[in-house]
Design a protein around this motif. Sequence first.
Motif, mmCIF file in Angstrom:
data_model
loop_
_atom_site.group_PDB
_atom_site.id
_atom_site.type_symbol
_atom_site.label_atom_id
_atom_site.label_comp_id
_atom_site.label_asym_id
_atom_site.label_seq_id
_atom_site.Cartn_x
_atom_site.Cartn_y
_atom_site.Cartn_z
ATOM 1 N N PRO A 98 0.750 -1.270 -0.114
ATOM 2 C CA PRO A 98 -0.057 0.039 -0.118
ATOM 3 C C PRO A 98 0.926 1.365 0.158
ATOM 4 C CG PRO A 98 0.012 -1.101 2.248
ATOM 5 C CD PRO A 98 0.688 -2.084 1.258
ATOM 6 N N GLU A 99 2.193 1.192 0.554
ATOM 7 C CA GLU A 99 2.820 2.433 0.404
ATOM 8 C C GLU A 99 3.307 2.987 -0.896
ATOM 9 O OE1 GLU A 99 5.647 -1.325 0.840
ATOM 10 O OE2 GLU A 99 3.859 -0.622 1.712
ATOM 11 N N LEU A 100 3.233 1.762 -1.982
ATOM 12 C CA LEU A 100 3.672 2.246 -3.251
ATOM 13 C C LEU A 100 2.415 2.707 -3.982
ATOM 14 C CD1 LEU A 100 5.846 -0.754 -3.994
ATOM 15 C CD2 LEU A 100 6.584 1.539 -3.046
ATOM 16 N N GLU A 101 1.270 2.675 -3.408
ATOM 17 C CA GLU A 101 0.059 3.151 -4.412
ATOM 18 C C GLU A 101 0.015 4.523 -4.253
ATOM 19 O OE1 GLU A 101 -3.450 0.890 -4.106
ATOM 20 O OE2 GLU A 101 -2.469 -1.024 -3.708
ATOM 21 N N LEU A 102 -0.803 5.218 -5.404
ATOM 22 C CA LEU A 102 -1.018 6.467 -5.206
ATOM 23 C C LEU A 102 -2.468 6.808 -4.625
ATOM 24 C CD1 LEU A 102 -0.068 7.565 -8.843
ATOM 25 C CD2 LEU A 102 0.857 8.091 -6.794
#
Length: 117
Positions: A98-102
């Motif tokens: 989730p830390e990589l999702e916009l």
Amino acid sequence: MRFMLKTLFYCILVFSFASSCSKDNQDCGCNGSTRRILENVQARYTGEGVFVVPDINSGFILVYPCEVDTTWEISKDENTWNYTISGDLKKHCFGPNPELELPYSGGKIRLTNIQKR
């Protein structure tokens, strides 16, 4: 003996982390909580279960109805809003990173009303 206890402890620890991250317990998607309510907004059906809805913050958002009706007509022109919809926009289910999702503005919607324009 000490090695066996340590191994058992780590196995229990890994199992507890793995079971706590189960997707069945997530509060998102069609069965999750509502994060925004859309009331009588114009929408354009683009096919394959996708509506485009104008949005003040991002210009437009894509919403995906929980239940798709095969009789909905696809808008041939991107300037033609062919439906008026109301519904509960649900929380987004993030993937494994989730830390990589916009930031996500659209998502699953449980339609409460839909009218052809």
